[in-house]
Design a protein around this motif. Structure first.
Motif, PDB file in Angstrom:
ATOM      1  N   GLY A 184      48.890  51.407  35.362  1.00 32.32           N
ATOM      2  CA  GLY A 184      48.260  51.402  33.862  1.00 32.32           C
ATOM      3  C   GLY A 184      47.068  50.187  33.807  1.00 32.32           C
ATOM      4  N   SER A 185      47.391  49.884  32.537  1.00 35.32           N
ATOM      5  CA  SER A 185      47.277  48.508  32.194  1.00 35.32           C
ATOM      6  C   SER A 185      46.957  47.532  32.564  1.00 35.32           C
ATOM      7  N   LYS A 186      48.193  47.578  33.074  1.00 35.51           N
ATOM      8  CA  LYS A 186      49.263  46.734  33.318  1.00 35.51           C
ATOM      9  C   LYS A 186      49.667  46.493  34.707  1.00 35.51           C
ATOM     10  N   GLY A 187      48.979  47.421  35.522  1.00 37.22           N
ATOM     11  CA  GLY A 187      48.729  46.917  36.825  1.00 37.22           C
ATOM     12  C   GLY A 187      47.216  46.534  37.791  1.00 37.22           C
ATOM     13  N   ILE A 188      46.736  46.348  36.595  1.00 40.92           N
ATOM     14  CA  ILE A 188      45.463  45.144  37.031  1.00 40.92           C
ATOM     15  C   ILE A 188      44.974  43.754  36.902  1.00 40.92           C
ATOM     16  N   SER A 189      45.298  42.721  37.895  1.00 39.22           N
ATOM     17  CA  SER A 189      44.946  41.320  38.005  1.00 39.22           C
ATOM     18  C   SER A 189      43.727  40.899  38.210  1.00 39.22           C
ATOM     19  N   ALA A 190      43.850  39.228  37.885  1.00 42.91           N
ATOM     20  CA  ALA A 190      42.586  38.819  37.428  1.00 42.91           C
ATOM     21  C   ALA A 190      42.636  38.175  38.822  1.00 42.91           C
ATOM     22  N   PHE A 191      41.348  37.509  39.479  1.00 41.58           N
ATOM     23  CA  PHE A 191      41.092  36.615  40.696  1.00 41.58           C
ATOM     24  C   PHE A 191      39.435  36.032  40.628  1.00 41.58           C
ATOM     25  N   VAL A 192      39.846  35.051  41.210  1.00 39.79           N
ATOM     26  CA  VAL A 192      38.524  33.925  41.061  1.00 39.79           C
ATOM     27  C   VAL A 192      38.227  34.358  42.119  1.00 39.79           C
ATOM     28  N   VAL A 193      37.111  34.833  42.725  1.00 42.77           N
ATOM     29  CA  VAL A 193      36.592  35.263  44.643  1.00 42.77           C
ATOM     30  C   VAL A 193      35.467  34.225  44.745  1.00 42.77           C
ATOM     31  N   PRO A 194      35.387  33.607  45.608  1.00 37.77           N
ATOM     32  CA  PRO A 194      33.560  32.747  45.642  1.00 37.77           C
ATOM     33  C   PRO A 194      33.091  33.553  46.332  1.00 37.77           C
ATOM     34  N   SER A 195      31.677  33.443  45.854  1.00 37.65           N
ATOM     35  CA  SER A 195      30.765  34.203  46.642  1.00 37.65           C
ATOM     36  C   SER A 195      30.801  33.767  48.051  1.00 37.65           C
ATOM     37  N   ASP A 196      31.578  32.693  48.573  1.00 35.53           N
ATOM     38  CA  ASP A 196      31.035  32.067  50.216  1.00 35.53           C
ATOM     39  C   ASP A 196      31.962  33.247  51.075  1.00 35.53           C
TER      40      ASP A 196
END
Ligand SMILES: Cc1cc2nc3c(=O)[nH]c(=O)nc-3n(C[C@H](O)[C@H](O)[C@H](O)COP(=O)(O)OP(=O)(O)OC[C@H]3O[C@@H](n4cnc5c(N)ncnc54)[C@H](O)[C@@H]3O)c2cc1C
Length: 386
Positions: A184-196
């Motif tokens: 559920g909501s505990k299975g979501i993670s946050a990343f920084v993703v560069p556009s290149d």
């Protein structure tokens, strides 16, 4: 048990007063020229933003260790109000970089990640964004389908994000993705993703009715790889990070609405003094005076609620107060633009008059970073929980 009352001062510090005056001057001298033309051409204000970066306006909340300005939330709101009073589209670009990109990286990023990306963002060399919304997951972000799978010391992202401010002009995006579909909501993670990064594709820009010189487009990820240290906090913390980020960033949208509202009032006052009907300036008619009084009243209320919420940005009630400020300020600003256009009569319906742009720009403030309906749900949930 009653809680201690927060102390209240109605005076801004000397530094805040000076900064506000400087940004007001900058906005009038550097942002106002060409604002209508940029809006008409849907032209992104790259030069203006580069100058804002040099002034520290894109990394206001970033710690000084990472070349940020290390300012507090109230000062940030003051700055957003000044920029929004001149160009709401520039204000949203500024607010997104500051509050939904830099802020979560500063708070939740690993040390190497912060060293790598924050100085470029804070100085305006690069612009940032935030990818939460998807075509099937707007008010209900838990329904997102973008995935991230660990592969050795990298994460591999696949999926699609919708309505992403600064897509096509931004370099670093905070992106939310499912890392454990069973949690559920505990299975979501946050990343920084560069556009290149390979596999990162920007879709066609949306043709918006307002904020036309800001850029909004979908993002597509096909096997986009990011290093392990681009994960914010730990795996599974993404939903909490996204909600904390929005709890804070709504202050910026409230301040944006206050800026638009202030300008709508100024325009109504100026027009009412000039325009003559029935042999007198329309300002002499009580119906017009009442509109102006209501706009002024709601402006002060919205501004005070925004400041109050900003002063308590780390308190237990921070989320509720930011939602209340965003809800009230955005709805009041919509009413003010509607009334200011009414004061302008037929001229207000014409793009030659600034109020037409404000009327279009203000509309989205009750929608993005959580609709008014979602803000009411957040506020009620805070008040009704046992
Ligand atoms: C110009 C612009 C810029 C944006 N920038 C970004 C960005 O940078 N990053 C990002 O991630 N997102 C961004 N967004 C997306 C924005 O946050 C969403 O549009 C917003 O959260 C609403 O989602 P939705 O459009 O899917 O509407 P929906 O969720 O489909 O809602 C439609 C209507 O239903 C109502 N509704 C939904 N659920 C309920 C419920 N349970 N109870 C009552 N009413 C309900 C809503 O309030 C709304 O009135 C942007 C949007 C716009 C327009």
């Amino acid at each position: 048990m009653s809680q201690p009352s927060p102390s209240l001062s109605f005076n801004l510090s000397e530094d805040q007063q000076i900064l506000t005056q400087e940004i007001r001057r900058f906005a009038e001298e550097r942002i106002r020229p060409g604002v209508a033309e940029r809006d008409k051409a849907h032209a992104f204000p790259s030069e203006v933003l580069a100058e804002m970066g040099e002034l520290g306006l894109l990394g206001m909340l970033v710690d000084e260790d990472y070349d940020g300005a290390g300012m507090d939330s109230l000062t940030y709101c003051l700055a957003i109000e000044e920029v929004a009073a001149v160009c709401a589209a520039t204000a949203v670009t500024m607010s997104v970089t500051n509050s939904v990109c830099c802020w979560p990286i500063d708070r939740f990023g690993s040390e190497p990640l912060k060293r790598e990306v924050l100085p470029a963002l804070a100085s305006g060399q690069e612009i940032g964004g935030f990818g939460l919304t998807e075509p099937g997951a707007g008010s209900d972000p838990g329904a997102m389908r973008t995935t991230a799978v660990q592969d050795g010391d990298q994460w591999v992202l696949n999926g699609e994000k919708a309505w992403i401010t600064n897509a096509g002009v931004g370099k670093y995006f905070v992106v939310l993705a499912v890392t454990d579909a069973s949690a559920g909501s505990k299975g979501i993670s946050a990343f920084v993703v560069p556009s290149d990064a390979e596999g990162f594709v920007v879709g066609t820009a949306e043709e918006k009715m307002g904020l036309r010189s800001s850029r909004t487009a979908p993002l597509y990820f096909t096997n986009v790889r990011v290093p392990g240290h681009y994960l914010l906090a730990e795996e599974g913390a993404g939903f909490r990070i996204a909600m904390a980020t929005l709890d804070h960033s709504r202050l910026g949208i409230a301040a944006q609405a206050v800026g638009i509202h202030r300008r709508a009032l100024e325009l109504a006052v100026d027009y009412a003094r000039e325009r003559q009907q029935f042999g007198v300036p329309i300002a002499k008619h009580q119906a017009i005076q009442f509109k102006i009084a209501t706009m002024a009243n709601e402006l002060e209320a919205a501004r005070l609620l925004t400041y109050y919420a900003a002063l308590q940005d780390d308190g237990k009630q921070a989320g509720r107060l930011a939602s209340q400020a965003k809800l009230y300020a955005s709805e009041a600003a919509n009413r003010a633009c509607w009334e200011s256009l009414q004061v302008h009569g037929g001229n207000g319906f014409c793009e030659d008059y600034e109020i037409a742009r404000l009327y279009r720009d203000v509309r989205v403030t009750t929608i993005y970073e959580g609709t008014s309906e979602m803000q009411r749900m957040v506020i009620a949930r805070h008040l009704l929980r046992g």
